[in-house]
Write a protein that holds these residues in place. Sequence first.
Motif, PDB file in Angstrom:
ATOM      1  N   HIS A 178      -6.279  -6.458  -1.946  1.00 27.73           N
ATOM      2  CA  HIS A 178      -7.246  -7.383  -1.342  1.00 27.73           C
ATOM      3  C   HIS A 178      -6.472  -8.383  -0.468  1.00 27.73           C
ATOM      4  O   HIS A 178      -5.532  -9.025  -0.935  1.00 27.73           O
ATOM      5  CB  HIS A 178      -8.024  -8.125  -2.430  1.00 27.73           C
ATOM      6  CG  HIS A 178      -8.981  -9.144  -1.867  1.00 27.73           C
ATOM      7  ND1 HIS A 178     -10.138  -8.779  -1.216  1.00 27.73           N
ATOM      8  CD2 HIS A 178      -8.943 -10.495  -1.868  1.00 27.73           C
ATOM      9  CE1 HIS A 178     -10.778  -9.874  -0.829  1.00 27.73           C
ATOM     10  NE2 HIS A 178     -10.061 -10.929  -1.225  1.00 27.73           N
ATOM     11  N   ARG A 232       0.841  -1.211   0.000  1.00 23.80           N
ATOM     12  CA  ARG A 232       0.000   0.000   0.000  1.00 23.80           C
ATOM     13  C   ARG A 232       0.867   1.248   0.000  1.00 23.80           C
ATOM     14  O   ARG A 232       0.573   2.227  -0.685  1.00 23.80           O
ATOM     15  CB  ARG A 232      -0.911  -0.031   1.232  1.00 23.80           C
ATOM     16  CG  ARG A 232      -1.919   1.121   1.266  1.00 23.80           C
ATOM     17  CD  ARG A 232      -2.890   0.997   2.426  1.00 23.80           C
ATOM     18  NE  ARG A 232      -3.783  -0.138   2.212  1.00 23.80           N
ATOM     19  CZ  ARG A 232      -3.736  -1.243   2.905  1.00 23.80           C
ATOM     20  NH1 ARG A 232      -2.810  -1.386   3.831  1.00 23.80           N
ATOM     21  NH2 ARG A 232      -4.590  -2.223   2.679  1.00 23.80           N
ATOM     22  N   GLU A 291      -7.502   3.296 -11.106  1.00 21.82           N
ATOM     23  CA  GLU A 291      -7.904   2.671  -9.838  1.00 21.82           C
ATOM     24  C   GLU A 291      -6.854   1.629  -9.421  1.00 21.82           C
ATOM     25  O   GLU A 291      -6.415   0.828 -10.253  1.00 21.82           O
ATOM     26  CB  GLU A 291      -9.266   1.991  -9.984  1.00 21.82           C
ATOM     27  CG  GLU A 291      -9.734   1.310  -8.703  1.00 21.82           C
ATOM     28  CD  GLU A 291     -11.042   0.544  -8.911  1.00 21.82           C
ATOM     29  OE1 GLU A 291     -11.544   0.011  -7.897  1.00 21.82           O
ATOM     30  OE2 GLU A 291     -11.525   0.459 -10.050  1.00 21.82           O
ATOM     31  N   THR A 292      -6.465   1.646  -8.135  1.00 21.00           N
ATOM     32  CA  THR A 292      -5.609   0.601  -7.548  1.00 21.00           C
ATOM     33  C   THR A 292      -6.319   0.028  -6.326  1.00 21.00           C
ATOM     34  O   THR A 292      -6.985   0.755  -5.584  1.00 21.00           O
ATOM     35  CB  THR A 292      -4.249   1.163  -7.131  1.00 21.00           C
ATOM     36  OG1 THR A 292      -4.442   2.187  -6.130  1.00 21.00           O
ATOM     37  CG2 THR A 292      -3.491   1.735  -8.306  1.00 21.00           C
ATOM     38  N   ARG A 293      -6.155  -1.255  -6.137  1.00 19.00           N
ATOM     39  CA  ARG A 293      -6.867  -1.910  -5.026  1.00 19.00           C
ATOM     40  C   ARG A 293      -5.996  -3.046  -4.472  1.00 19.00           C
ATOM     41  O   ARG A 293      -5.361  -3.780  -5.230  1.00 19.00           O
ATOM     42  CB  ARG A 293      -8.202  -2.441  -5.518  1.00 19.00           C
ATOM     43  CG  ARG A 293      -9.070  -3.071  -4.410  1.00 19.00           C
ATOM     44  CD  ARG A 293     -10.524  -3.124  -4.875  1.00 19.00           C
ATOM     45  NE  ARG A 293     -10.670  -3.861  -6.116  1.00 19.00           N
ATOM     46  CZ  ARG A 293     -10.952  -5.171  -6.182  1.00 19.00           C
ATOM     47  NH1 ARG A 293     -11.096  -5.861  -5.065  1.00 19.00           N
ATOM     48  NH2 ARG A 293     -11.083  -5.783  -7.339  1.00 19.00           N
ATOM     49  N   HIS A 331      -6.670  -0.263 -14.418  1.00 21.12           N
ATOM     50  CA  HIS A 331      -6.948  -0.843 -13.087  1.00 21.12           C
ATOM     51  C   HIS A 331      -5.776  -1.739 -12.680  1.00 21.12           C
ATOM     52  O   HIS A 331      -5.258  -2.474 -13.505  1.00 21.12           O
ATOM     53  CB  HIS A 331      -8.242  -1.678 -13.107  1.00 21.12           C
ATOM     54  CG  HIS A 331      -9.451  -0.868 -13.476  1.00 21.12           C
ATOM     55  ND1 HIS A 331      -9.842  -0.649 -14.801  1.00 21.12           N
ATOM     56  CD2 HIS A 331     -10.361  -0.216 -12.694  1.00 21.12           C
ATOM     57  CE1 HIS A 331     -10.927   0.080 -14.830  1.00 21.12           C
ATOM     58  NE2 HIS A 331     -11.273   0.370 -13.561  1.00 21.12           N
ATOM     59  N   ARG A 380      -4.742  -4.419  -9.387  1.00 18.75           N
ATOM     60  CA  ARG A 380      -5.228  -5.109  -8.175  1.00 18.75           C
ATOM     61  C   ARG A 380      -4.096  -5.998  -7.617  1.00 18.75           C
ATOM     62  O   ARG A 380      -3.473  -6.754  -8.373  1.00 18.75           O
ATOM     63  CB  ARG A 380      -6.449  -5.958  -8.511  1.00 18.75           C
ATOM     64  CG  ARG A 380      -7.080  -6.622  -7.261  1.00 18.75           C
ATOM     65  CD  ARG A 380      -8.329  -7.387  -7.597  1.00 18.75           C
ATOM     66  NE  ARG A 380      -8.046  -8.676  -8.201  1.00 18.75           N
ATOM     67  CZ  ARG A 380      -8.198  -8.964  -9.494  1.00 18.75           C
ATOM     68  NH1 ARG A 380      -8.644  -8.030 -10.332  1.00 18.75           N
ATOM     69  NH2 ARG A 380      -7.928 -10.166  -9.981  1.00 18.75           N
ATOM     70  N   GLU A 407      -3.477  -8.892  -4.715  1.00 21.52           N
ATOM     71  CA  GLU A 407      -4.144  -9.847  -3.797  1.00 21.52           C
ATOM     72  C   GLU A 407      -3.078 -10.590  -2.967  1.00 21.52           C
ATOM     73  O   GLU A 407      -2.081 -11.069  -3.519  1.00 21.52           O
ATOM     74  CB  GLU A 407      -4.978 -10.862  -4.582  1.00 21.52           C
ATOM     75  CG  GLU A 407      -6.150 -10.249  -5.324  1.00 21.52           C
ATOM     76  CD  GLU A 407      -6.990 -11.313  -6.021  1.00 21.52           C
ATOM     77  OE1 GLU A 407      -6.827 -12.510  -5.638  1.00 21.52           O
ATOM     78  OE2 GLU A 407      -7.759 -10.974  -6.901  1.00 21.52           O
TER      79      GLU A 407
END
Length: 1002
Positions: free
Chosen positions: A873, A856, A869-871, A908, A910, A912
């Motif tokens: 999980h 992060r 967008e960045t995410r 995007h 992501r 995980e």
Amino acid sequence: MLAQPYAHAIKPETRLTQYGHTAWRVRDGYFSGAPNAISQTSDGYMWVGTGAGLLRFDGVRFETFHPLQNKDLSSNYIVSLAAAKDGRLFVGTSLGLDLITSGSVRSFSSGKGRVNQIILDSRGNAWYARSRSRDSTGPLCTVLASGVRCFGVNEGLTIPVASALMQDSEGAFWIGGSTAVVRWVDGRARTYSSPRFSSGEHLSGFAALVDSGKSSIYAGLAHPGPGLGIEQIVDERFKPVKVPDFDGSRIEANTFLRDREGALWIGTSNEGLYRLHKGRVEHYRSADGLSGDAVNQIFEDREGVIWIVTSHGIDNFRDLGVLTLSTAEGLTSDGINGLAVAKDGSVWLGYENGLNIVRSGQVTKLGQAQGLPGKQVTSLLEDERGQWWIGVDQGIFLYSAGHFTEITDNGEHVGPIIALASDHDGGMWAVANGKRPALLHLQKGQVTSRAGPPGDPRAGAIYSNDSGGTWIGYVDGSVGYQKPGLRKRIELGITEQISIRRILGFGPNGPLILTQEGLYGIRNDHPQVLNKANGLPDAHMRSGVFDLKGDLWLMCDVGILHLSRSEIERWWVSPSTSVHYKLLTASDGVLLSQDPFDPSTGVTPDNKVWFATEQNGVEIIDASAEHLQRLLPPVRIEDFHCDHKLYALVGAIQLPPKPRNIMIDYAALSFAAPADLQFRYRLDGHDSTWMDAGARRTAYFEDLKPGHYRFHVVASNQQGLWNPEEAVLDFSVAPAWYQTRWFLCVWVATASLVIWLAYRLRIRAVAHAMNSRFDERLAERTRMARELHDTFLQTVQSSKMVADDALADGSDELRMSRALVKLSEWLGQAVIEGRAALNALRASTLERNHLAEAFREALDELPHIGIIETRIHLSGTPQELHPIVRAELCDVGLEAIRNAIYHSRAKHLRVELIYSRTLTLKVVDDGVGIPAEYIERGKLDHFGITGMRERVERIRGHIKITSSPNAGTQVCVSVPSASAYLRLAKGKDRRRFFSPRSRTRE
């Protein structure tokens, strides 16, 4: 022990019923055959000869004698015994004489026959009287160095058999035969025949002889009648022995003993035991507790203990520290209510049915038949004028000149009297119980004052001092003091109600108060207590008295305590001090019971302390006696057992390897009070200090190591005095093969080799780990160099080229302006690329436990070029990761994130992170994708994908990169939990301690 070979004999003025008495009976299993003889060897052991063999006795255990070298006694039927000063034991059997020396037996081939009695002369030579001989050499024999020599007719001895033998003070031998007594000295014989033998009656002869102490001897025959029984040979004639209450002609005498105090003990064939001393005769038989009425021998040991051998057992009589005066000695009752000592030294005892007066050992009775005005006598006391104040039934009487006068309170009985105390002016204080409890003052035959409930608590004890004051103990635990013009009450400072039993005067210091909580003193109106906190037993104090020396004697429920006056005075000054005391218990003759009324103690002019009891008569202690100072008990080691095997106590004992259980039996040879002997022992090589064994006579050891050991044991007597002479035993434990020195040397050499090999392997592993770290750092620096070369340096080079182009024609302002704009863009790109490289370097060296936070931060710091967008999980419960796995996985993730940001042109992104049985990291974008050849071999002169594969391989993980044109890229890294999670990886790392594949990351 050599300085004190003998203790004092038992006191002859003590009655037989007052001695300590112990019996060992055949019916109780102590003996296989009837005892016939007893003796004591110089080492302290008692030896008992029976009809079934020879026994050794240490005061507790009887052990059958087993000779060394398998040489038995001439017969198991033992008739007589005698011990020499040098330790030899002569054994007379039914067939001949044997000699025991250090466990070995020597039987004499000559002088055979039944050996009836053995004595040792002044030079230590053994002589014996025999009968039933198979030769005619004579009835008297002696043991010489060359063997046995017997004396008979040729030496002047005309009697054919001898039953008894003694040597008088002049060295002459007296021999008792079947028909006469012969005095024989230097080959000359003088024969004394009783007139009864001339009548032709068949008699068994003279069985006992003893010096009478008056240039004569007593001769005992086993038949009674005129001229028989016990006769005295004096002036060459037989005379009958008669004293008051004793007729010697009626006695069937078997054996005599003259003890060290001069008392004559007589053992009979069927009437038990007699003792004669200074005209007093005592008789003791089986009905009184003797093991049997047929007495075979009487013996006095070196402690003065008297041993009686009967056909049914053996007994001993010994002095006690406390004598009991009871109905057996002439009292009317054993239940004593009160006791007082008269000025003439007589002792007055009150009981249920009258009075006893003990004067000079004689007991007289004063009951209703002699004028006593009632039955039960409670308290009694003599005043200064010699008058007796006596509580009888429900009243109190003044006894003077043989007459009783009752003192009433307005014509009524005052009630049962439970305590009396005289005051300084000739009056008497009395505590009355019953329906009208009260404290009474009596004077001149009248009640002058009466105090009691309901105003005051009930009185229970009283004491009047010489200054005119009176101390009163109340049942609520308080103490009162009163004298003309002064009254006060003192609380003893306890929370529970106690019973004040007695109040004693302590001279000018103040009173001593006996309670069940201890001994209280009142000093300057403040109480102080002497109890278990000062070292006394935890006991209830019942009664007490000071003797003529000022020592304090206390009857309590564990015995009788003796405190010297110096100890009492030391406590009086310092109440918290520990005091020293002596305790007399049941083994000293104390018979405990409830205490009666007050007074119940007294001291006679000969400094004997008397205690009255409600059930056991009177207990008497000679406060000035020194005769009970016992000899220091010698200690002997008896048996040595190892793993259920008995070892002979000859020389040093050698034990096999690894002994499991060792038992050493020992004994202290004192027979006055064997149960009170205490032991302590020490095993050199095992114990650092003395071990207190109490009364236990066995020491136990387990699993002793190889080596040499020395066992020491000492004992203390009844007074707590320790014998400095130790019994010592040496033994050794052999080592097992793996406990030997050569094995130890081999083991040390092997262990050293193993340690050296381990050290070498560890050095190799550390060197390999250091090389691996150097390789990793070099690889990382190489990667960063290439990264900087491919990005940042290329951009800087391009910026330089733009600047050079603009400077080539400085007059063209439009060209210059465009060049500066382009230069600004390139420099901005360089800043971005430099910052990205620094972030990559910083992130790869941080130690983070939570990868999600590291990712992060990276997403927040890196520029999002085109990404909308960045995410992130997170799935599963985060676990603590192995530091190497954490660092490598962090670098792989950050590399994948940078590639996606800089090269994928994705919208995007992501990330995980899945914690499960396998740790999984996924980085997914929807960008332009990566060509397949780059995924397989990497881009030329770029090291991102190659570096990721290398890192994943180092942590034994698996990486999979999938990508499609314009459909995005997915980087998936999985690491087994055994390698990833720290709690599982620790054990794995320990197993791989020497593995060259181990890694350490800084």
